[in-house]
Enzyme design. Sequence first.
Site, PDB file in Angstrom:
ATOM      1  N   SER A  13       0.688  -1.235   0.043  1.00  0.00           N
ATOM      2  CA  SER A  13       0.250  -0.049  -0.089  1.00  0.00           C
ATOM      3  C   SER A  13       0.753   1.421  -0.020  1.00  0.00           C
ATOM      4  O   SER A  13       0.574   2.214  -0.602  1.00  0.00           O
ATOM      5  CB  SER A  13      -0.838  -0.187   1.204  1.00  0.00           C
ATOM      6  OG  SER A  13      -0.347   0.445   2.275  1.00  0.00           O
ATOM      7  N   HIS A 105       8.663   3.469   8.659  1.00  0.00           N
ATOM      8  CA  HIS A 105       8.553   2.604   9.862  1.00  0.00           C
ATOM      9  C   HIS A 105       7.118   3.119  10.296  1.00  0.00           C
ATOM     10  O   HIS A 105       7.017   4.072  10.831  1.00  0.00           O
ATOM     11  CB  HIS A 105       9.669   2.718  10.767  1.00  0.00           C
ATOM     12  CG  HIS A 105       9.745   1.606  11.805  1.00  0.00           C
ATOM     13  ND1 HIS A 105      10.161   0.496  11.479  1.00  0.00           N
ATOM     14  CD2 HIS A 105       9.389   2.028  13.058  1.00  0.00           C
ATOM     15  CE1 HIS A 105       9.832  -0.122  12.817  1.00  0.00           C
ATOM     16  NE2 HIS A 105       9.409   0.641  13.626  1.00  0.00           N
ATOM     17  N   THR A 137      20.555   3.148   7.894  1.00  0.00           N
ATOM     18  CA  THR A 137      21.695   3.106   8.291  1.00  0.00           C
ATOM     19  C   THR A 137      22.023   1.598   8.799  1.00  0.00           C
ATOM     20  O   THR A 137      21.059   0.928   8.954  1.00  0.00           O
ATOM     21  CB  THR A 137      22.329   4.150   9.532  1.00  0.00           C
ATOM     22  OG1 THR A 137      21.298   4.069  10.554  1.00  0.00           O
ATOM     23  CG2 THR A 137      22.071   5.725   9.049  1.00  0.00           C
ATOM     24  N   LEU A 140      19.376  -1.052  12.662  1.00  0.00           N
ATOM     25  CA  LEU A 140      18.123  -1.074  12.277  1.00  0.00           C
ATOM     26  C   LEU A 140      17.054  -0.137  12.841  1.00  0.00           C
ATOM     27  O   LEU A 140      17.198   0.268  13.995  1.00  0.00           O
ATOM     28  CB  LEU A 140      17.523  -2.772  12.728  1.00  0.00           C
ATOM     29  CG  LEU A 140      16.175  -2.833  12.353  1.00  0.00           C
ATOM     30  CD1 LEU A 140      16.198  -3.513  10.961  1.00  0.00           C
ATOM     31  CD2 LEU A 140      15.682  -4.155  13.093  1.00  0.00           C
TER      32      LEU A 140
HETATM   33  C1  GAR Z   1       3.716  -0.688   6.739  1.00  0.00           C
HETATM   34  O1  GAR Z   1       3.096  -0.299   7.753  1.00  0.00           O
HETATM   35  C2  GAR Z   1       5.212  -0.348   6.947  1.00  0.00           C
HETATM   36  O2  GAR Z   1       5.371   0.960   7.582  1.00  0.00           O
HETATM   37  C3  GAR Z   1       5.796  -1.602   7.499  1.00  0.00           C
HETATM   38  O3  GAR Z   1       5.050  -2.659   7.105  1.00  0.00           O
HETATM   39  C4  GAR Z   1       3.969  -2.180   6.441  1.00  0.00           C
HETATM   40  C5  GAR Z   1       3.897  -2.641   4.893  1.00  0.00           C
HETATM   41  O4  GAR Z   1       2.634  -2.315   4.424  1.00  0.00           O
HETATM   42  N1  GAR Z   1       7.118  -1.370   7.427  1.00  0.00           N
HETATM   43  C6  GAR Z   1       8.014  -2.117   8.586  1.00  0.00           C
HETATM   44  O5  GAR Z   1       7.518  -2.471   9.505  1.00  0.00           O
HETATM   45  C7  GAR Z   1       9.269  -2.157   8.242  1.00  0.00           C
HETATM   46  N2  GAR Z   1      10.244  -2.282   9.181  1.00  0.00           N
HETATM   47  P1  GAR Z   1       2.643  -2.064   2.766  1.00  0.00           P
HETATM   48  O6  GAR Z   1       3.196  -3.274   2.206  1.00  0.00           O
HETATM   49  O7  GAR Z   1       1.100  -1.992   2.445  1.00  0.00           O
HETATM   50  O8  GAR Z   1       3.149  -0.616   2.523  1.00  0.00           O
END
Ligand code: GAR
Length: 206
Positions: A13, A105, A137, A140
């Site tokens: 998304s 994030h 970076t 994590l």
């Molecule tokens: C999102 O909420 C993104 O911020 C998170 O995964 C989801 C992916 O949703 N990312 C992380 O947690 C990275 N550490 P999406 O595939 O619908 O964009």
Amino acid sequence: MKSLVILITGRGSNMQALLEAKLQVDRITVISNNPHASGLEIARQLGVETLILDHRDFPDRQTFDAALAEKVDTCQPKLIALAGFMRILSDRFVQRYQGRLMNIHPSLLPAFPGLGTHARALQEGIRIHGCTVHFVTLQLDHGPIVIQAAVPVLPGDSEETLAARVLQQEHRIYPQAVRWFMEDRIRLNGNQVEVTGASVSEVALF
Ligand code: GAR
């Protein structure tokens, strides 16, 4: 040529928000480590080039990351945007693209790095939660922050309702950050990010 690479693993998304933002770029390539990522279909429907590199075809992280870098380099990207890319990248990969590798994030970093951010936010009873776009970076979920958006945690929130509220904001801030980068408005100064011509209310959204 301004080229953008978006790395995804699943739903896509945030990728979709980037694709629909009408960014001034010459080429966009979506790469997924998961051949079944539903985001791939969305990208195809929007007429965007997609590539699949299944990490399960590689013996270890280093080998996968080297193959990924090779694919990324064929696109000569100005920026690589991680959009729900759920793999930890090796130090070598991160160093190769330092300063042009961005991530979104789902928390107000440095709070709640890692997974399960919404559940942990609810457990901690915090009142304000949100999302962050930052440069990647070696540590994590800890790079220089470009933009953050805050949302309230409401009485009766579940992980799902809170995640949905945060996700709406993710879809606002990621295209904004990528647009700034593509317009050469972002300067990195140590851990500080300066955005030319952006007011405080544009980098810190409430
Ligand atoms: C999102 O909420 C993104 O911020 C998170 O995964 C989801 C992916 O949703 N990312 C992380 O947690 C990275 N550490 P999406 O595939 O619908 O964009």
